[in-house]
Motif scaffolding. Structure first.
Motif, PDB file in Angstrom:
ATOM      1  N   GLY A  92       1.970  -7.377   8.729  1.00 40.10           N
ATOM      2  CA  GLY A  92       1.334  -8.436   7.943  1.00 40.10           C
ATOM      3  C   GLY A  92       0.124  -8.018   7.145  1.00 40.10           C
ATOM      4  O   GLY A  92      -0.354  -8.791   6.305  1.00 40.10           O
ATOM      5  N   VAL A  93      -0.403  -6.823   7.378  1.00 38.96           N
ATOM      6  CA  VAL A  93      -1.547  -6.341   6.592  1.00 38.96           C
ATOM      7  C   VAL A  93      -1.065  -6.014   5.187  1.00 38.96           C
ATOM      8  O   VAL A  93      -0.051  -5.337   5.003  1.00 38.96           O
ATOM      9  N   LYS A 148       0.815  -1.214   0.000  1.00 38.05           N
ATOM     10  CA  LYS A 148       0.000   0.000   0.000  1.00 38.05           C
ATOM     11  C   LYS A 148       0.854   1.272   0.000  1.00 38.05           C
ATOM     12  O   LYS A 148       0.597   2.193  -0.784  1.00 38.05           O
ATOM     13  N   PRO A 149       1.884   1.382   0.854  1.00 41.62           N
ATOM     14  CA  PRO A 149       2.700   2.607   0.806  1.00 41.62           C
ATOM     15  C   PRO A 149       3.399   2.797  -0.536  1.00 41.62           C
ATOM     16  O   PRO A 149       3.532   3.927  -1.017  1.00 41.62           O
ATOM     17  N   LEU A 202      10.772   5.991   0.149  1.00 42.79           N
ATOM     18  CA  LEU A 202      11.830   5.862   1.157  1.00 42.79           C
ATOM     19  C   LEU A 202      11.287   5.284   2.463  1.00 42.79           C
ATOM     20  O   LEU A 202      11.987   4.533   3.156  1.00 42.79           O
ATOM     21  N   VAL A 203      10.061   5.633   2.800  1.00 45.79           N
ATOM     22  CA  VAL A 203       9.484   5.190   4.071  1.00 45.79           C
ATOM     23  C   VAL A 203       8.812   3.820   3.941  1.00 45.79           C
ATOM     24  O   VAL A 203       8.501   3.183   4.951  1.00 45.79           O
ATOM     25  N   THR A 204       8.607   3.338   2.719  1.00 50.72           N
ATOM     26  CA  THR A 204       7.886   2.087   2.502  1.00 50.72           C
ATOM     27  C   THR A 204       8.417   0.913   3.318  1.00 50.72           C
ATOM     28  O   THR A 204       7.626   0.168   3.923  1.00 50.72           O
ATOM     29  N   PRO A 205       9.746   0.665   3.391  1.00 45.70           N
ATOM     30  CA  PRO A 205      10.222  -0.478   4.194  1.00 45.70           C
ATOM     31  C   PRO A 205       9.785  -0.401   5.657  1.00 45.70           C
ATOM     32  O   PRO A 205       9.372  -1.408   6.240  1.00 45.70           O
ATOM     33  N   ILE A 206       9.845   0.797   6.234  1.00 43.69           N
ATOM     34  CA  ILE A 206       9.418   0.957   7.626  1.00 43.69           C
ATOM     35  C   ILE A 206       7.912   0.757   7.735  1.00 43.69           C
ATOM     36  O   ILE A 206       7.419   0.068   8.634  1.00 43.69           O
ATOM     37  N   ALA A 207       7.167   1.373   6.802  1.00 42.77           N
ATOM     38  CA  ALA A 207       5.702   1.270   6.842  1.00 42.77           C
ATOM     39  C   ALA A 207       5.251  -0.177   6.700  1.00 42.77           C
ATOM     40  O   ALA A 207       4.303  -0.613   7.381  1.00 42.77           O
ATOM     41  N   ARG A 208       5.906  -0.947   5.842  1.00 48.60           N
ATOM     42  CA  ARG A 208       5.531  -2.346   5.672  1.00 48.60           C
ATOM     43  C   ARG A 208       5.736  -3.121   6.965  1.00 48.60           C
ATOM     44  O   ARG A 208       4.911  -3.963   7.332  1.00 48.60           O
TER      45      ARG A 208
END
Length: 575
Positions: free
Chosen positions: A573-574, A430-431, A562-568
């Motif tokens: 697990g969602v 999603k991010p 850039l923030v996607t890895p942290i957001a995931r």
């Protein structure tokens, strides 16, 4: 000896879906037809007929858009707790009909006397009241018609997703033809004809909904009818809701005339929500919930940024098209042919009786006839669309159809693409999808920057095909972003505040309308009535706005990547 029982025809379904879906489809199609038809004309009407300045026009557009997305939070809540979806949709439909028909009253056009602009104050009050009726009407109809669709299907019914896909197609069909009909009529023959057509469309939607109640099987009725008949201070609760809705119209009528109050209220609400959110995270969430909620707000913020750019399509893109672009996509008129009316006027008018006839034929078991009528309806709409795009002169307002056209074209592609990527483990999170959507939204302003440069340098209008390219890129961004919004709220929110977070999502969308208006004002022009526009100055202002939108979209998209890895990780697990 065994006998085979004859197959029993399920007369409650048509084309593999509950018949109630098609009732909701046409109700929503006509509601969106009226809504987008009016919206395509709104800014041009107040600038050209009532002679508002650009700043005042953008402020009004932002206040209207903000309230249209904020009020459904209240309408949905009242329907869930008391009124039920059927009565809420009917109430919303009646308010919308009154509002759209009120918009057809023009009064006297504003005129310049010396250095003073003289306006028809009575006509303006009718205009503001009509906007208030439309805002309240959307507030009751919009959130509840979607809920009815969901209730038509049993839990875990595999047809649910395709049913909602068909339903949302109704939104896009309504938006597609709204601009081609309402904007063309308004700008060609007179504003009242465009607004009047929008009103007639809403009447058709309301009639379709009332006629089709038998196909909804009570799914739209109140959860607890007893609450509605309970008397409070001498009146039933149901009548208090009706009276309250009209009192709300009066309040909005006053607010919409004082746009600074709406904009200010949006800022206050944003600060209050941020303060509540910080308190809730600190006091009532564990580590996992805290991280999921922060990710959710991050995604809502991305939606807000996207729609602040997207809503330029009904603001600065419309005025830019009107002032600096050619209009006709295919400037051809064989043998001097001139269409008096768009053919879509006739094909859309024929669509409700054809759909009603199809459902009635299906009720009698004449499935072949029913399918033939639907095929005839679809063919008529397709032929009318082709005729109107190629042979009917376009206007700045009518060209807003391009956005809905690309949604219709791209939706099947992306509905295939995401599952295809999922099977190969390549479906973006999603991010990441949010980042892609924001980047494309930013890139959509590049063709308009080029067009502004051409118009400013040459002093003549640039090609409308730059606008087509801009819409194409923008709608790719929307297709990437569209799966995120509401599903993220239901998946990432703490269960006991999911309703509040859903409200926060819609309020964020409302706030984006206010921001879009403020951005649009960067390209405001001081146009003296009767004098030609300075193309170079106008092009420079629009180019400055478009460049800012470019960097806003691309920059925020890069941040999301850039923030996607942290957001995931924080989504736990969602998907």
């Amino acid at each position: 000896m065994s006998t085979t029982a004859p197959a029993v025809l399920n007369t409650d379904e048509f084309l593999g879906h509950p018949k109630g879906l098609f009732v909701c489809f046409f109700t929503e199609m006509w509601e969106r037809f009226s809504f987008y038809g009016m919206k395509a004309l709104l800014l041009l009407y107040i600038l050209k007929y009532h002679l508002f300045g650009d700043d005042a026009g953008y402020d009004l557009l932002g206040a209207y858009g903000g309230l249209v997305y904020a009020v459904p939070v209240i309408g949905g809540l009242l329907a869930d707790r008391y009124l039920g979806m059927r009565k809420a949709v009917v109430l919303g439909g009646v308010l919308l009909v009154l509002g759209h028909l009120g918009m057809a009253y023009e009064g006297e056009a504003a005129r310049v006397v010396g250095d003073t602009i003289v306006r028809d104050d009575g006509a303006l009050q009718v205009f503001y009241l009509s906007l208030a009726l439309i805002i309240m009407g959307v507030g009751f109809l919009k959130p509840n018609i979607s809920t009815i669709v969901g209730r038509l299907y049993p839990e875990n019914d595999p047809r649910r997703d395709s049913g909602f896909t068909l339903f949302y197609a109704g939104i896009n069909v309504g938006a597609l033809f709204a601009s081609l009909i309402c904007a063309f009529l308004g700008e060609t023959y007179g504003w009242k004809y465009g607004f009047g057509a929008a009103g007639i469309g809403m009447v058709a939607g309301l009639v379709m909904f009332l006629w089709g109640q038998k196909y909804l099987h009570g799914h739209a009725e109140p959860n607890d009818p007893g609450k509605l008949v309970e008397r409070v201070a001498g009146l039933s609760r149901e009548w208090w809701i009706y009276l309250g809705s009209f009192a709300g119209v009066v309040v909005v009528w006053q607010l919409i005339q004082r746009t600074w109050t709406v904009h200010g209220a949006m800022h206050v609400i944003a600060v209050a929500l941020a303060a509540w959110f910080a308190w809730f995270l600190w006091k009532h969430c564990d580590k996992v919930q805290r991280q999921q909620m922060v990710t959710l707000v991050f995604l809502i913020f991305g939606v807000l940024i996207f729609f602040a750019m997207y809503e330029q399509t009904y603001g600065s893109w419309v005025t830019f098209t009107d002032r600096l672009l050619t209009k006709d996509l295919f400037p051809m008129s064989p043998a001097g042919y001139v269409a008096a009316l768009p053919w879509a006027t006739y094909s859309l008018a024929a669509s409700p009786p054809l759909m009603i006839a199809a459902l009635m034929a299906s009720d009698r078991g004449r499935v072949g006839l029913a399918k033939g009528l639907v095929l005839l309806m679809v063919a008529g709409l397709a032929v009318a669309f082709a005729h109107d795009v190629v042979l009917v002169p376009q206007t700045a307002g009518s060209l807003t159809f391009i956005g809905a056209f690309f949604i219709v074209v791209l939706a099947p592609v992306f509905s295939w693409l995401w599952p295809w990527l999922e099977k190969r483990g390549l479906n973006p999170s999603k991010p990441a999808k949010m980042g892609i959507g924001l980047v494309f939204a930013g890139l959509s302003f590049i063709p308009l920057m080029v067009a502004a440069g051409e118009a400013g340098a040459s002093g003549v209008m640039a090609s409308v095909w730059w606008l087509v390219l801009a819409y194409f890129v923008l709608e790719i961004g929307e297709m990437c972003l569209s799966p995120i919004g509401l599903s993220a709220v239901t998946q990432l929110s703490v269960p006991r505040v999911v309703g509040l977070m859903m409200g926060a999502f819609w309020l964020g969308t409302a706030y984006s309308e206010v921001l879009a208006a403020q951005f649009g004002k960067l390209a405001s022009l001081d146009i003296v009535e009767g004098e030609a526009i300075d193309m170079a100055v106008a092009a420079g202002k629009y180019a400055h706005l478009f460049e800012m939108m470019l960097w806003l979209g691309v920059g925020s998209g890069v941040v999301f990547f850039l923030v996607t890895p942290i957001a995931r990780r924080w989504m736990h697990g969602v998907k």
